[in-house]
Design a protein around this motif. Structure first.
Motif, PDB file in Angstrom:
ATOM      1  N   LEU A  68       0.821  -1.213   0.000  1.00 48.55           N
ATOM      2  CA  LEU A  68       0.000   0.000   0.000  1.00 48.55           C
ATOM      3  C   LEU A  68       0.853   1.261   0.000  1.00 48.55           C
ATOM      4  CD1 LEU A  68      -3.072  -0.884   2.242  1.00 48.55           C
ATOM      5  CD2 LEU A  68      -2.798  -1.009  -0.236  1.00 48.55           C
ATOM      6  N   VAL A  69       2.026   1.213   0.625  1.00 44.27           N
ATOM      7  CA  VAL A  69       2.940   2.358   0.526  1.00 44.27           C
ATOM      8  C   VAL A  69       3.359   2.556  -0.931  1.00 44.27           C
ATOM      9  CG1 VAL A  69       5.239   3.198   1.112  1.00 44.27           C
ATOM     10  CG2 VAL A  69       3.784   2.244   2.891  1.00 44.27           C
ATOM     11  N   ALA A  70       3.663   1.473  -1.634  1.00 44.21           N
ATOM     12  CA  ALA A  70       4.014   1.583  -3.053  1.00 44.21           C
ATOM     13  C   ALA A  70       2.849   2.138  -3.863  1.00 44.21           C
ATOM     14  CB  ALA A  70       4.424   0.211  -3.592  1.00 44.21           C
ATOM     15  N   LEU A  71       1.629   1.743  -3.515  1.00 49.47           N
ATOM     16  CA  LEU A  71       0.457   2.226  -4.238  1.00 49.47           C
ATOM     17  C   LEU A  71       0.186   3.716  -3.962  1.00 49.47           C
ATOM     18  CD1 LEU A  71      -1.952  -0.827  -3.915  1.00 49.47           C
ATOM     19  CD2 LEU A  71      -0.783  -0.009  -5.972  1.00 49.47           C
ATOM     20  N   VAL A  72       0.677   4.212  -2.828  1.00 50.26           N
ATOM     21  CA  VAL A  72       0.595   5.665  -2.585  1.00 50.26           C
ATOM     22  C   VAL A  72       1.380   6.411  -3.658  1.00 50.26           C
ATOM     23  CG1 VAL A  72       1.320   7.521  -1.044  1.00 50.26           C
ATOM     24  CG2 VAL A  72       0.170   5.515  -0.108  1.00 50.26           C
ATOM     25  N   TYR A  73       2.578   5.915  -3.971  1.00 48.90           N
ATOM     26  CA  TYR A  73       3.386   6.543  -5.022  1.00 48.90           C
ATOM     27  C   TYR A  73       2.690   6.442  -6.380  1.00 48.90           C
ATOM     28  CZ  TYR A  73       7.429   6.984  -1.910  1.00 48.90           C
ATOM     29  OH  TYR A  73       8.277   7.338  -0.888  1.00 48.90           O
ATOM     30  N   VAL A  74       2.075   5.301  -6.651  1.00 48.84           N
ATOM     31  CA  VAL A  74       1.342   5.142  -7.903  1.00 48.84           C
ATOM     32  C   VAL A  74       0.192   6.143  -7.966  1.00 48.84           C
ATOM     33  CG1 VAL A  74      -0.053   3.563  -9.302  1.00 48.84           C
ATOM     34  CG2 VAL A  74       1.955   2.705  -8.085  1.00 48.84           C
ATOM     35  N   SER A  75      -0.507   6.327  -6.851  1.00 49.78           N
ATOM     36  CA  SER A  75      -1.620   7.285  -6.801  1.00 49.78           C
ATOM     37  C   SER A  75      -1.154   8.699  -7.097  1.00 49.78           C
ATOM     38  CB  SER A  75      -2.288   7.241  -5.424  1.00 49.78           C
ATOM     39  OG  SER A  75      -2.947   6.026  -5.213  1.00 49.78           O
ATOM     40  N   LEU A  76      -0.049   9.084  -6.492  1.00 49.58           N
ATOM     41  CA  LEU A  76       0.454  10.444  -6.702  1.00 49.58           C
ATOM     42  C   LEU A  76       0.913  10.646  -8.147  1.00 49.58           C
ATOM     43  CD1 LEU A  76       2.402  10.896  -3.347  1.00 49.58           C
ATOM     44  CD2 LEU A  76       0.177  11.858  -3.968  1.00 49.58           C
ATOM     45  N   TRP A  77       1.455   9.616  -8.755  1.00 45.06           N
ATOM     46  CA  TRP A  77       1.802   9.695 -10.176  1.00 45.06           C
ATOM     47  C   TRP A  77       0.544   9.858 -11.026  1.00 45.06           C
ATOM     48  CZ3 TRP A  77       0.709   6.118 -14.176  1.00 45.06           C
ATOM     49  CH2 TRP A  77       1.365   6.378 -15.392  1.00 45.06           C
ATOM     50  N   LEU A  78      -0.494   9.101 -10.701  1.00 40.54           N
ATOM     51  CA  LEU A  78      -1.763   9.222 -11.428  1.00 40.54           C
ATOM     52  C   LEU A  78      -2.407  10.590 -11.189  1.00 40.54           C
ATOM     53  CD1 LEU A  78      -3.262   5.667 -10.766  1.00 40.54           C
ATOM     54  CD2 LEU A  78      -2.504   6.589 -12.965  1.00 40.54           C
ATOM     55  N   ARG A  79      -2.190  11.133 -10.003  1.00 42.69           N
ATOM     56  CA  ARG A  79      -2.747  12.455  -9.697  1.00 42.69           C
ATOM     57  C   ARG A  79      -2.160  13.519 -10.616  1.00 42.69           C
ATOM     58  NH1 ARG A  79      -1.010  16.519  -5.897  1.00 42.69           N
ATOM     59  NH2 ARG A  79      -2.751  17.816  -5.187  1.00 42.69           N
ATOM     60  N   ARG A  80      -0.850  13.417 -10.864  1.00 44.27           N
ATOM     61  CA  ARG A  80      -0.227  14.393 -11.763  1.00 44.27           C
ATOM     62  C   ARG A  80      -0.766  14.239 -13.180  1.00 44.27           C
ATOM     63  NH1 ARG A  80       4.238  12.942  -8.513  1.00 44.27           N
ATOM     64  NH2 ARG A  80       4.977  11.422 -10.036  1.00 44.27           N
ATOM     65  N   ARG A  81      -0.952  12.984 -13.635  1.00 47.09           N
ATOM     66  CA  ARG A  81      -1.520  12.754 -14.963  1.00 47.09           C
ATOM     67  C   ARG A  81      -2.967  13.232 -15.031  1.00 47.09           C
ATOM     68  NH1 ARG A  81       0.878   9.280 -18.499  1.00 47.09           N
ATOM     69  NH2 ARG A  81      -1.170   8.609 -19.249  1.00 47.09           N
ATOM     70  N   TRP A  82      -3.702  13.011 -13.952  1.00 51.36           N
ATOM     71  CA  TRP A  82      -5.096  13.450 -13.879  1.00 51.36           C
ATOM     72  C   TRP A  82      -5.173  14.968 -14.013  1.00 51.36           C
ATOM     73  CZ3 TRP A  82      -8.870   9.967 -11.088  1.00 51.36           C
ATOM     74  CH2 TRP A  82     -10.162  10.466 -11.116  1.00 51.36           C
TER      75      TRP A  82
END
Length: 368
Positions: free
Chosen positions: A342-356
């Protein structure tokens, strides 16, 4: 439900681990140390089980029962129960969360457990119990780090906490007894009583849930919410970790011979957990995006669906099957896998946030 959580700066996004507390940041390490300490303790004190069983609450020794209750109480004291009445304001998020948490999540873990552990019934049962234990307060940490909607997360966590008391025993009976029978699966090696599951939930979730609710009500009434959340909760927060680590030490002390004789079993337990977290998070994220939810709401939906209440899963497994059972071992492997994933998925979320955000900016530019 506010959406102010989407205002975090890029500088904050690049420093996720440093925004975790010292204890949370190294939680997988503490779990591994507790496992090693338990194995060492078991080799030094081979008569430990007799000592622990001297005093029992039901089928659980008193020291272990206290560890389980301490593990649950601080987490449930963090829940904002007064936000439950706000769930009707966003029925779309509410319905999606209920379906993902209480229909798709348990069904997915059931399928993965049977597909990947067909020859290991105890571990398979333990994983199904993990799938039934839906997320509670710890998921708020991952949601905040990923800039999700904090208020929405608090509501969904409170709802899950109450819903688990009502439905965990029923769903446990369905997935461990009824559904396998309908599908013609062999469950002769596992004897599950729905009443034992319900009793464990009432004791190890109901008691700390009531204590957490009363603590928050009394604390906020006498000293105010700011004092309760900024002063009181940080003081009792580490108690949950101490309870978890104590339980892990005892469990591994009693299961040392089994674990050292079959180390690949731990890897086999970990594999369906990894697949489960990936599918639940990615699938929930895709559902939220398709439903037109904002980034904060979509992120909250994904983390509350992917996270699990491993404290409750461990408590139920120990309460029903015993501390030396394979079901209990499967429950302990849960947080070891869940936390780093889930910590790794936090980084994935933040990357998706920038794309969003980039996609929204591009859409605004085209409209102009």
């Amino acid at each position: 439900m506010s959406q102010t959580a989407d205002t975090a700066s890029p500088q904050d996004e690049s420093d996720v681990l440093h925004r975790l507390s010292f204890l949370d940041r190294f939680l997988p390490l503490w779990i591994i140390v507790a496992m090693a300490a338990g194995l060492l303790l078991g080799s030094v004190l081979p008569g430990l089980q007799g000592v622990l069983d001297a005093v029992k609450i039901g089928q659980v020794s008193l020291p272990i029962a206290l560890g389980l209750l301490l593990m649950m109480y601080p987490v449930l004291a963090k829940v904002r129960y007064d936000r439950l009445d706000t769930v009707t304001r966003d029925r779309r998020t509410l319905v999606l969360s209920l379906v993902l948490n209480w229909v798709l999540g348990p069904a997915l873990m059931f399928a993965l457990a049977w597909l990947m552990l067909p020859d290991l019934p105890e571990y398979r049962t333990g994983l199904i119990i993990v799938g039934l234990a839906r997320c509670i307060a710890m998921v708020i940490i991952w949601n905040d780090l990923a800039c999700g909607d904090r208020e929405a997360a608090a509501v969904l966590v409170a709802l899950n906490s109450v819903f688990q008391v009502l439905m965990f025993g029923v769903l446990g009976w369905f997935y461990l007894d009824v559904l396998p029978g309908w599908l013609g699966l062999d469950t002769t090696s596992i004897n599950v009583s729905p009443w034992e599951i319900a009793l464990s939930v009432v004791i190890f979730l109901g008691i700390p849930l009531a204590a957490g609710y009363l603590t928050r009500r009394l604390g906020e009434r006498t000293r105010g919410r700011e004092w309760y959340e900024s002063r009181f909760l940080p003081r009792i927060g580490p108690v949950a970790l101490y309870g978890l680590l104590f339980t892990i030490v005892v469990l591994f002390a009693l299961q040392g011979e089994t674990i050292t004789a079959r180390p690949l079993d731990v890897a086999r337990i970990a594999l369906p957990l990894l697949v489960y977290f990936a599918i639940m998070w990615a699938g929930s994220y895709a559902v939220g995006r398709a439903a037109g939810l904002s980034y904060p709401r979509t992120t909250t939906l994904a983390f509350t669906a992917a996270g699990n209440n491993f404290e409750l899963a461990i408590a139920v497994a120990i309460g029903v099957f015993g501390v030396t059972s394979g079901q209990a071992l499967a429950g302990v492997v849960g947080p070891l896998i869940e936390v780093p994933v889930l910590v790794a998925l936090v980084y994935v979320s933040l990357w998706l946030r920038r794309r969003w955000s980039a996609a929204q900016d591009a859409g605004t530019a085209v409209q102009r």
